[in-house]
Design a protein around this motif. Structure first.
Motif, PDB file in Angstrom:
ATOM      1  N   PRO A  77      45.188  29.482  40.130  1.00  0.00           N
ATOM      2  CA  PRO A  77      43.525  30.423  40.673  1.00  0.00           C
ATOM      3  C   PRO A  77      44.501  31.414  41.730  1.00  0.00           C
ATOM      4  O   PRO A  77      42.976  32.589  42.192  1.00  0.00           O
ATOM      5  N   LYS A 111      43.992  36.957  39.797  1.00  0.00           N
ATOM      6  CA  LYS A 111      42.362  36.798  40.225  1.00  0.00           C
ATOM      7  C   LYS A 111      41.711  37.823  39.592  1.00  0.00           C
ATOM      8  O   LYS A 111      41.827  38.152  38.067  1.00  0.00           O
ATOM      9  N   VAL A 112      40.280  37.218  38.983  1.00  0.00           N
ATOM     10  CA  VAL A 112      39.676  37.298  37.899  1.00  0.00           C
ATOM     11  C   VAL A 112      37.900  38.277  38.692  1.00  0.00           C
ATOM     12  O   VAL A 112      37.381  36.735  39.446  1.00  0.00           O
ATOM     13  N   HIS A 116      39.223  41.508  36.607  1.00  0.00           N
ATOM     14  CA  HIS A 116      40.777  41.836  36.482  1.00  0.00           C
ATOM     15  C   HIS A 116      40.602  43.146  36.883  1.00  0.00           C
ATOM     16  O   HIS A 116      40.028  44.286  36.169  1.00  0.00           O
ATOM     17  N   MET A 117      41.001  43.796  38.240  1.00  0.00           N
ATOM     18  CA  MET A 117      40.649  45.316  38.920  1.00  0.00           C
ATOM     19  C   MET A 117      41.564  45.626  38.953  1.00  0.00           C
ATOM     20  O   MET A 117      42.205  45.668  39.748  1.00  0.00           O
ATOM     21  N   TRP A 152      44.082  49.788  37.926  1.00  0.00           N
ATOM     22  CA  TRP A 152      44.618  50.234  36.789  1.00  0.00           C
ATOM     23  C   TRP A 152      45.967  49.553  36.021  1.00  0.00           C
ATOM     24  O   TRP A 152      46.810  48.688  36.371  1.00  0.00           O
ATOM     25  N   ASN A 153      46.216  49.113  34.560  1.00  0.00           N
ATOM     26  CA  ASN A 153      47.230  49.131  33.672  1.00  0.00           C
ATOM     27  C   ASN A 153      47.140  50.070  32.796  1.00  0.00           C
ATOM     28  O   ASN A 153      45.885  50.596  32.440  1.00  0.00           O
ATOM     29  N   VAL A 189      37.755  47.420  35.136  1.00  0.00           N
ATOM     30  CA  VAL A 189      36.860  45.712  36.388  1.00  0.00           C
ATOM     31  C   VAL A 189      36.615  44.910  35.522  1.00  0.00           C
ATOM     32  O   VAL A 189      34.947  45.554  34.738  1.00  0.00           O
ATOM     33  N   GLU A 228      48.267  43.720  29.118  1.00  0.00           N
ATOM     34  CA  GLU A 228      48.821  42.419  30.012  1.00  0.00           C
ATOM     35  C   GLU A 228      47.928  42.548  30.904  1.00  0.00           C
ATOM     36  O   GLU A 228      48.428  43.221  31.710  1.00  0.00           O
ATOM     37  N   TYR A 229      47.520  41.423  30.726  1.00  0.00           N
ATOM     38  CA  TYR A 229      46.994  40.993  32.012  1.00  0.00           C
ATOM     39  C   TYR A 229      47.898  39.608  32.797  1.00  0.00           C
ATOM     40  O   TYR A 229      47.649  38.488  32.365  1.00  0.00           O
ATOM     41  N   LEU A 245      49.073  44.938  35.460  1.00  0.00           N
ATOM     42  CA  LEU A 245      48.741  45.211  36.544  1.00  0.00           C
ATOM     43  C   LEU A 245      49.127  46.060  37.776  1.00  0.00           C
ATOM     44  O   LEU A 245      50.361  45.626  38.282  1.00  0.00           O
ATOM     45  N   THR A 246      48.957  47.603  37.993  1.00  0.00           N
ATOM     46  CA  THR A 246      49.181  48.210  39.252  1.00  0.00           C
ATOM     47  C   THR A 246      49.295  47.957  40.395  1.00  0.00           C
ATOM     48  O   THR A 246      47.548  47.446  40.787  1.00  0.00           O
ATOM     49  N   ARG A 250      47.275  48.889  44.149  1.00  0.00           N
ATOM     50  CA  ARG A 250      46.656  50.404  44.171  1.00  0.00           C
ATOM     51  C   ARG A 250      47.061  50.822  45.469  1.00  0.00           C
ATOM     52  O   ARG A 250      47.038  50.610  46.168  1.00  0.00           O
ATOM     53  N   GLN A 300      31.198  43.896  41.320  1.00  0.00           N
ATOM     54  CA  GLN A 300      32.384  44.785  41.420  1.00  0.00           C
ATOM     55  C   GLN A 300      31.942  46.412  42.437  1.00  0.00           C
ATOM     56  O   GLN A 300      32.409  46.897  42.765  1.00  0.00           O
ATOM     57  N   GLY A 315      32.690  41.304  45.387  1.00  0.00           N
ATOM     58  CA  GLY A 315      33.442  42.321  44.866  1.00  0.00           C
ATOM     59  C   GLY A 315      34.966  42.252  44.998  1.00  0.00           C
ATOM     60  O   GLY A 315      36.178  42.442  44.393  1.00  0.00           O
ATOM     61  N   GLU A 316      35.285  42.450  46.051  1.00  0.00           N
ATOM     62  CA  GLU A 316      36.992  43.109  46.940  1.00  0.00           C
ATOM     63  C   GLU A 316      36.534  42.608  48.490  1.00  0.00           C
ATOM     64  O   GLU A 316      35.173  43.134  48.931  1.00  0.00           O
ATOM     65  N   VAL A 345      44.025  35.516  53.590  1.00  0.00           N
ATOM     66  CA  VAL A 345      42.698  35.677  52.726  1.00  0.00           C
ATOM     67  C   VAL A 345      42.896  35.891  51.340  1.00  0.00           C
ATOM     68  O   VAL A 345      42.975  35.553  50.598  1.00  0.00           O
ATOM     69  N   ALA A 346      44.557  36.747  51.162  1.00  0.00           N
ATOM     70  CA  ALA A 346      44.784  37.498  49.525  1.00  0.00           C
ATOM     71  C   ALA A 346      44.752  35.735  48.846  1.00  0.00           C
ATOM     72  O   ALA A 346      44.454  35.990  47.894  1.00  0.00           O
ATOM     73  N   GLU A 347      45.330  34.708  49.548  1.00  0.00           N
ATOM     74  CA  GLU A 347      45.945  33.808  49.141  1.00  0.00           C
ATOM     75  C   GLU A 347      44.646  32.774  49.323  1.00  0.00           C
ATOM     76  O   GLU A 347      44.515  31.911  48.303  1.00  0.00           O
ATOM     77  N   VAL A 350      41.456  33.652  48.784  1.00  0.00           N
ATOM     78  CA  VAL A 350      39.977  34.083  48.093  1.00  0.00           C
ATOM     79  C   VAL A 350      40.772  34.799  46.362  1.00  0.00           C
ATOM     80  O   VAL A 350      41.304  34.777  45.923  1.00  0.00           O
ATOM     81  N   SER A 351      38.841  34.247  45.655  1.00  0.00           N
ATOM     82  CA  SER A 351      39.636  34.510  44.142  1.00  0.00           C
ATOM     83  C   SER A 351      39.308  36.339  43.988  1.00  0.00           C
ATOM     84  O   SER A 351      39.446  36.663  42.555  1.00  0.00           O
ATOM     85  N   VAL A 352      39.294  36.924  44.577  1.00  0.00           N
ATOM     86  CA  VAL A 352      38.640  38.224  44.142  1.00  0.00           C
ATOM     87  C   VAL A 352      39.834  39.185  44.976  1.00  0.00           C
ATOM     88  O   VAL A 352      40.099  39.042  45.934  1.00  0.00           O
ATOM     89  N   PRO A 353      39.856  40.304  44.294  1.00  0.00           N
ATOM     90  CA  PRO A 353      41.022  41.192  44.802  1.00  0.00           C
ATOM     91  C   PRO A 353      40.932  41.435  46.150  1.00  0.00           C
ATOM     92  O   PRO A 353      39.452  41.206  47.346  1.00  0.00           O
ATOM     93  N   VAL A 354      42.240  41.487  47.445  1.00  0.00           N
ATOM     94  CA  VAL A 354      42.328  41.388  48.744  1.00  0.00           C
ATOM     95  C   VAL A 354      43.241  43.111  48.469  1.00  0.00           C
ATOM     96  O   VAL A 354      44.131  43.171  48.800  1.00  0.00           O
ATOM     97  N   ASP A 384      46.432  43.027  47.310  1.00  0.00           N
ATOM     98  CA  ASP A 384      46.226  43.861  45.475  1.00  0.00           C
ATOM     99  C   ASP A 384      46.567  45.385  45.610  1.00  0.00           C
ATOM    100  O   ASP A 384      46.144  45.905  44.808  1.00  0.00           O
TER     101      ASP A 384
END
Lengths: 264, 259
Positions: A170, A173-174, A176-177, A179-180, A203, A221-222, B2-3, B5, B123, B172-173, B196-198, B200-204, B226
């Protein structure tokens, strides 16, 4: 007096066309001027043929109320390309070059495409073999079906299914947002001049899963999972990422599309 | 892979970028469009614009500026500041922003987050929150309370609770902007960012306190953010995006390369 006006009109007209020509060439060259890498395989060798204003095909951006098309339109403007945003099935049917973007839910997008007659028009344009670029949701609903909303039929332009990321952890994150890296599976004109593993902006929660290996144009790859981030066959190509928001490499991909003859 | 940001933040007031410590003593830093173009060329991954006084002065967001930024750069950017309705969101998105950030008005009217996500896709909807340390653990189990109106008003909401609820509503974030660290350049606030990062399921996105590239390394590694927002560290010219990314790369954190 009258003669002066005619001369003035003539000068204005010459100025107008010269400006258009200049803007076109200058816009296109912004991206092309500094090559991203030495190898420009697949790119057009003659800038005169490529960038001469009146002969460039119009790009038709399909509007079916699935998200905001501002950035797609602006990206082609930055490249000096002529692009029109339309939801008219007749315009799409006769298009010379189709961009099929979109974000949001597959089921409501498909419902709109059916109701408006765009479904038929898109299939017809694809059948005619005009260069066709799906973006994000567009890359998912060109497939036969999507897992979204308990199963949705797609346009079926390519065999395959759009699937949801199914991570058991869990903490992954979904959507997938971000730069990849995108790694092309083979040489394709869309990726001409773009360094391998360049990062593009993603995204999405669903990804395209084409039913044959040779339909995968590029992979990403994610969280340890590899998915097809670009798919295609013949004159049809689709990318899961957003080239219009992916900086210079993204603009380069769109410039490649604008010059693509549909072969590969 | 995934990089992570790096997101420069531009606080805009009357079409000029300003920066101050905890909203005090703002100084003029330059033109927002020029700065966006420069940071974009230098390799930032995204940008965020806050029309910092829009909320307090009931002034609408400068849409002409948003449109000009969209015509100038080709990377995602978010816009926030006093967004209080679906119509506000639509105007910002149609002007060319990728995301719209809501903060005070989401607390006052949580349906705004739900309706925005339904209308434009989740998003597009970024929830900004300004947590502050709170002693009362019974009322605030996470140890942090949400404030609004630029830290001026306490809300009685537990920060983690609110983040979870906003993600459920459709954000979404989530940007976690620490009042205690904001503008100090002494490092990010790790505790609430990590919770918060752990949680929620959205990027933080971590925000507030970046003063050295090592602060970003720490917040990515230890607080699992993230993305990270930077401001003063870049605006002063002390660090460039290239130098920050180089430092992150050395530390083994994946970052986007720029061609």
């Amino acid at each position: 007096m009258r003669e002066g006006n005619v001369a003035g009109q003539f000068r204005k007209s010459v100025f107008f066309w010269a400006t258009l020509l200049y803007a076109d060439a200058a816009g296109a060259q912004n991206v092309m001027r500094r090559p991203l890498q030495k190898n420009r395989k697949g790119s057009c060798s003659s800038p005169v043929v490529c960038y001469h204003f009146p002969f460039r095909a119009m790009i038709t951006i399909v509007d079916y109320k699935a998200g905001n098309l501002t950035s797609v339109r602006l990206a082609f403007e930055k490249l000096g390309e002529r692009a029109v945003v339309t939801g008219d099935p007749e315009a799409v049917r006769g298009a010379e070059r189709v961009v099929f973007p979109g974000v949001g839910a597959a089921s409501s997008a498909m419902a709109t495409l059916r109701r408006t007659g765009l479904e038929e028009a898109l299939s017809e344009a694809a059948r005619r073999g005009v260069p066709f670029l799906g973006i994000c949701l567009g890359a998912q609903i060109i497939l036969e079906r999507s897992e979204e909303d308990g199963g949705t039929m797609g346009l079926g332009l390519l065999p395959g299914t759009a699937r949801r990321f199914g991570f058991f952890d869990p903490r992954i994150k979904v959507p997938h947002m971000g730069w990849n890296a995108v790694r092309p599976c083979r040489a394709h004109p869309l990726f001409a001049g773009i360094p391998e593993n360049s990062e593009f902006y993603f995204v999405h929660s669903y990804y395209p899963d084409p039913s044959a290996e040779n339909l995968r144009l590029a992979v990403t790859e994610y969280a340890g999972f590899e998915f097809a981030s670009a798919i295609g066959r013949g004159s049809l190509a689709a990318v899961q990422f957003h080239p219009e928001k992916s900086g210079r490499v993204g603009l380069r991909l769109l410039a490649n599309f604008a010059r693509w003859d549909g072969g590969c | 892979m995934l990089t992570r940001r790096i997101i420069p933040c531009l606080d805009v007031r009357n079409r000029r970028v300003t920066k101050g410590v905890r909203f005090q003593g703002n100084v003029d830093l330059g033109d927002p469009v020029e700065m966006a173009a420069r940071y974009s060329a230098e390799g930032c991954d995204e940008l965020v614009f806050y029309d910092i006084t829009a909320s307090a002065e009931h002034r609408p967001i400068d849409l002409a500026m948003v449109a000009e930024v969209a015509r100038t750069i080709s990377i995602p950017f978010a816009v926030g500041g006093g967004v209080s309705s679906l119509a506000d969101m639509e105007r910002v998105l149609l002007a060319g922003a990728e995301k719209v950030s809501v903060n005070s008005h989401a607390v006052l009217n949580p349906a705004l987050v739900r309706e925005g996500a339904a209308a434009f896709g989740r998003q597009c909807i970024v929830l900004g929150m300004d947590p502050v340390k709170a002693e009362d653990r019974t009322r605030f189990p996470s140890g942090y309370e949400v404030t609004i109106r630029g830290f001026r008003t306490r809300t009685g909401l537990d920060a983690l609770e609110w983040a979870r609820r906003a993600a459920d509503l459709g954000a979404g974030e989530i940007v976690v902007n620490s009042v205690d660290a904001d503008g100090t350049r002494g490092g990010f606030e790790h505790t609430i960012t990590r919770l918060v990062a752990e949680g929620v399921s959205v990027p933080v996105v971590a925000s507030g306190g970046a003063g050295h590239p090592d602060h970003l390394v720490a917040v990515f590694r230890e607080a699992h953010a993230d993305a990270a927002i930077v401001a003063g560290i870049l605006h002063t010219g002390e660090w460039t995006l290239a130098a920050i990314k180089e430092r992150l790369r050395e530390a083994g954190i994946p970052v986007r390369r720029v061609w």
